[in-house]
Design a protein around this motif. Structure first.
Motif, PDB file in Angstrom:
ATOM      1  N   THR A 157      73.006  71.088  14.449  1.00  0.00           N
ATOM      2  CA  THR A 157      73.943  70.998  16.169  1.00  0.00           C
ATOM      3  C   THR A 157      72.207  71.175  16.416  1.00  0.00           C
ATOM      4  N   ILE A 180      71.857  69.649  28.536  1.00  0.00           N
ATOM      5  CA  ILE A 180      72.744  69.977  27.694  1.00  0.00           C
ATOM      6  C   ILE A 180      72.679  71.248  28.374  1.00  0.00           C
ATOM      7  N   ARG A 183      75.249  64.604  20.445  1.00  0.00           N
ATOM      8  CA  ARG A 183      75.127  65.696  21.351  1.00  0.00           C
ATOM      9  C   ARG A 183      76.275  63.865  22.251  1.00  0.00           C
ATOM     10  N   ASP A 214      77.042  73.797  24.364  1.00  0.00           N
ATOM     11  CA  ASP A 214      76.830  72.729  23.819  1.00  0.00           C
ATOM     12  C   ASP A 214      75.562  72.326  23.051  1.00  0.00           C
ATOM     13  N   ARG A 222      77.366  72.533  19.225  1.00  0.00           N
ATOM     14  CA  ARG A 222      77.995  71.776  18.449  1.00  0.00           C
ATOM     15  C   ARG A 222      77.272  70.502  17.747  1.00  0.00           C
TER      16      ARG A 222
END
Length: 154
Positions: A41, A27, A151, A31, A34
């Motif tokens: 998140t 990751i 994700r 990111d 989001r």
């Protein structure tokens, strides 16, 4: 609960940190904040897991050492919203790891009498050591899947 079922749940519990780490593999910092799924998140999930595991560690210890303890809840959504905004996730993932490991050490040593211990959850009523195990054996796995959805990889 039979010993075989309990052993499988303990194994799943022990595997929780690994599946969460795998869900976070690769990751990027951008990111973390989001969510493709509209859920929490990845950053919120990481910090929630630390908070939850620290709470769960205290819960099992209270079940094992107190007669009929009252197990208090907490506002998970408020914790996730107010305590996670820009903190790095590494310390929370380690807190999750070690809270879980120290609790697993206790699980390995529990007797049948220990597994029969119970208290009362302030929000949901009767709450036993076996209830605790069922909840937390699934918890990290459920959130690992949520991380993947956030994700966009699940």
């Amino acid at each position: 609960m039979k010993a075989e079922e309990r052993a499988k749940l303990i194994e799943r519990y022990r595997d929780g940190h690994r599946v969460v780490k795998e869900a976070f593999a690769g990751i990027k910092e951008d990111d973390l904040d989001r969510s493709a799924s509209g859920e929490w998140t990845p950053r919120q999930i990481a910090h929630h897991l630390a908070d939850s595991e620290m709470m769960s560690a205290i819960r099992i210890r209270r079940l094992l050492t107190e007669d009929d303890p009252v197990i208090h809840g907490y506002d998970e959504a408020n914790f996730a919203r107010m305590l996670t905004s820009d903190r790095p996730i590494e310390a929370s993932l380690e807190a999750m790891r070690w809270a879980r490991e120290t609790s697993a050490q206790l699980l390995d040593r529990m007797t049948d009498d220990d597994w029969g211990r119970a208290g009362t959850h302030a929000e949901s009523g009767p709450y036993s050591a076996e209830d605790w195990l069922k909840i937390y054996a699934a918890h990290a796995h459920d959130h690992a899947e949520q991380i993947k959805r956030s994700r966009g990889t699940s």
